[in-house]
Design an enzyme around this catalytic site. Structure first.
Site, PDB file in Angstrom:
ATOM      1  N   CYS A   8     -10.759  -2.971  -4.080  1.00 30.83           N
ATOM      2  CA  CYS A   8      -9.788  -4.032  -4.391  1.00 30.83           C
ATOM      3  C   CYS A   8     -10.487  -5.308  -4.841  1.00 30.83           C
ATOM      4  O   CYS A   8      -9.984  -6.034  -5.702  1.00 30.83           O
ATOM      5  CB  CYS A   8      -8.912  -4.325  -3.178  1.00 30.83           C
ATOM      6  SG  CYS A   8      -7.650  -3.077  -2.938  1.00 30.83           S
ATOM      7  N   GLU A  12      -3.234  -4.747  -2.695  1.00 31.56           N
ATOM      8  CA  GLU A  12      -3.792  -5.667  -3.694  1.00 31.56           C
ATOM      9  C   GLU A  12      -3.813  -5.013  -5.064  1.00 31.56           C
ATOM     10  O   GLU A  12      -3.480  -5.632  -6.084  1.00 31.56           O
ATOM     11  CB  GLU A  12      -5.223  -6.073  -3.315  1.00 31.56           C
ATOM     12  CG  GLU A  12      -5.350  -6.829  -2.014  1.00 31.56           C
ATOM     13  CD  GLU A  12      -5.570  -5.923  -0.804  1.00 31.56           C
ATOM     14  OE1 GLU A  12      -5.006  -4.805  -0.773  1.00 31.56           O
ATOM     15  OE2 GLU A  12      -6.303  -6.334   0.102  1.00 31.56           O
ATOM     16  N   CYS A  68     -10.690  -4.118   0.666  1.00 32.66           N
ATOM     17  CA  CYS A  68     -11.782  -3.149   0.512  1.00 32.66           C
ATOM     18  C   CYS A  68     -12.593  -3.473  -0.741  1.00 32.66           C
ATOM     19  O   CYS A  68     -12.176  -4.262  -1.600  1.00 32.66           O
ATOM     20  CB  CYS A  68     -11.222  -1.730   0.464  1.00 32.66           C
ATOM     21  SG  CYS A  68     -10.437  -1.299  -1.101  1.00 32.66           S
ATOM     22  N   ASN A 107       0.848  -1.198   0.000  1.00 32.24           N
ATOM     23  CA  ASN A 107       0.000   0.000   0.000  1.00 32.24           C
ATOM     24  C   ASN A 107       0.884   1.248   0.000  1.00 32.24           C
ATOM     25  O   ASN A 107       1.892   1.323   0.707  1.00 32.24           O
ATOM     26  CB  ASN A 107      -1.018  -0.010   1.148  1.00 32.24           C
ATOM     27  CG  ASN A 107      -0.424  -0.094   2.535  1.00 32.24           C
ATOM     28  OD1 ASN A 107       0.585  -0.748   2.748  1.00 32.24           O
ATOM     29  ND2 ASN A 107      -1.051   0.584   3.482  1.00 32.24           N
ATOM     30  N   ILE A 108       0.493   2.195  -0.831  1.00 27.02           N
ATOM     31  CA  ILE A 108       1.255   3.425  -1.024  1.00 27.02           C
ATOM     32  C   ILE A 108       0.294   4.592  -0.804  1.00 27.02           C
ATOM     33  O   ILE A 108      -0.593   4.834  -1.637  1.00 27.02           O
ATOM     34  CB  ILE A 108       1.844   3.505  -2.456  1.00 27.02           C
ATOM     35  CG1 ILE A 108       2.660   2.241  -2.790  1.00 27.02           C
ATOM     36  CG2 ILE A 108       2.700   4.761  -2.602  1.00 27.02           C
ATOM     37  CD1 ILE A 108       3.898   2.013  -1.949  1.00 27.02           C
ATOM     38  N   GLU A 109       0.468   5.282   0.324  1.00 27.96           N
ATOM     39  CA  GLU A 109      -0.452   6.370   0.666  1.00 27.96           C
ATOM     40  C   GLU A 109       0.052   7.697   0.105  1.00 27.96           C
ATOM     41  O   GLU A 109       1.133   7.781  -0.481  1.00 27.96           O
ATOM     42  CB  GLU A 109      -0.629   6.408   2.195  1.00 27.96           C
ATOM     43  CG  GLU A 109      -1.254   5.110   2.695  1.00 27.96           C
ATOM     44  CD  GLU A 109      -1.552   5.105   4.181  1.00 27.96           C
ATOM     45  OE1 GLU A 109      -1.085   6.007   4.898  1.00 27.96           O
ATOM     46  OE2 GLU A 109      -2.251   4.174   4.621  1.00 27.96           O
ATOM     47  N   CYS A 132      -4.055   0.676  -2.438  1.00 25.01           N
ATOM     48  CA  CYS A 132      -3.966  -0.536  -1.609  1.00 25.01           C
ATOM     49  C   CYS A 132      -2.938  -1.516  -2.183  1.00 25.01           C
ATOM     50  O   CYS A 132      -2.638  -1.500  -3.385  1.00 25.01           O
ATOM     51  CB  CYS A 132      -5.310  -1.234  -1.546  1.00 25.01           C
ATOM     52  SG  CYS A 132      -6.596  -0.330  -0.665  1.00 25.01           S
TER      53      CYS A 132
HETATM   54  N1  THU Z   1      -5.194  -1.446   2.820  1.00 22.59           N
HETATM   55  C1  THU Z   1      -4.655  -2.298   1.900  1.00 22.59           C
HETATM   56  O1  THU Z   1      -3.646  -1.993   1.258  1.00 22.59           O
HETATM   57  N2  THU Z   1      -5.258  -3.501   1.713  1.00 22.59           N
HETATM   58  C2  THU Z   1      -6.306  -3.958   2.462  1.00 22.59           C
HETATM   59  O2  THU Z   1      -6.752  -5.085   2.248  1.00 22.59           O
HETATM   60  C3  THU Z   1      -6.892  -3.108   3.491  1.00 22.59           C
HETATM   61  C4  THU Z   1      -6.398  -1.716   3.562  1.00 22.59           C
HETATM   62  C5  THU Z   1      -4.491  -0.177   3.063  1.00 22.59           C
HETATM   63  C6  THU Z   1      -5.138   1.076   2.558  1.00 22.59           C
HETATM   64  C7  THU Z   1      -4.532   2.123   3.475  1.00 22.59           C
HETATM   65  O3  THU Z   1      -3.247   2.477   2.977  1.00 22.59           O
HETATM   66  C8  THU Z   1      -4.346   1.390   4.790  1.00 22.59           C
HETATM   67  O4  THU Z   1      -4.366   0.010   4.458  1.00 22.59           O
HETATM   68  C9  THU Z   1      -5.399   1.691   5.829  1.00 22.59           C
HETATM   69  O5  THU Z   1      -6.665   1.580   5.286  1.00 22.59           O
END
Ligand code: THU
Length: 131
Positions: free
Chosen positions: A94, A60, A91, A47-49, A58
């Site tokens: 995804c 995935e 989510c 995951n890259i915010e 996310c």
């Molecule tokens: N996130 C994912 O990358 N995959 C998931 O299955 C659930 C949530 C990430 C999104 C965000 O960067 C962080 O987790 C919190 O929601």
């Protein structure tokens, strides 16, 4: 053909490595994902915010984008790894992104405590959207 009930160790290790590269300064929630494409090649993502929160990606989706960007169009299994007490549940976005390429793929939701929750993409998203 993969055994859909058995956690693939190579994908677990690839997801753990991707997890180390997660960029999640805003949520503090790190996720790694790794999938095996039809060719057998493993693609991973984290995951890259972003400071503009809605632009976050996310794990995935990162893994699926890596696969599709390499020209592959389906995958058989994917491991999603976190260190949370409960494995992360993908989510809705995804689920739809995975559904586009692999409705029948096995999804292993796992954490560092050895909890493993196996699903299929179609099971996570009944009636997913198709054009
Ligand atoms: N996130 C994912 O990358 N995959 C998931 O299955 C659930 C949530 C990430 C999104 C965000 O960067 C962080 O987790 C919190 O929601």
């Amino acid at each position: 053909m993969s055994d859909s009930s058995k956690l693939p160790q190579d994908l677990l290790e690839a997801a753990q490595r991707a997890h180390q590269n997660a960029y999640a300064p805003y949520s503090g929630f790190h996720v790694g994902a790794a999938l095996r494409a039809a060719s057998g090649t493993v693609y991973a993502g984290a995951n890259i915010e972003n400071a503009s929160y809605g632009l976050g990606r996310c794990a995935e989706q990162s893994a699926v984008q890596a696969m599709a960007s390499a020209g592959e169009r389906t995958f058989n299994e994917i491991v999603v790894y976190t260190t949370a007490p409960e494995p992360a549940s993908p989510c809705g976005a995804c689920r739809q992104v995975m559904f586009e390429f692999a409705e029948s793929a096995t999804v292993f939701l796992v954490n560092d405590q050895g909890v493993v929750k196996p699903w299929t993409v179609g099971g996570l998203l009944p009636g997913g959207f198709k054009l």
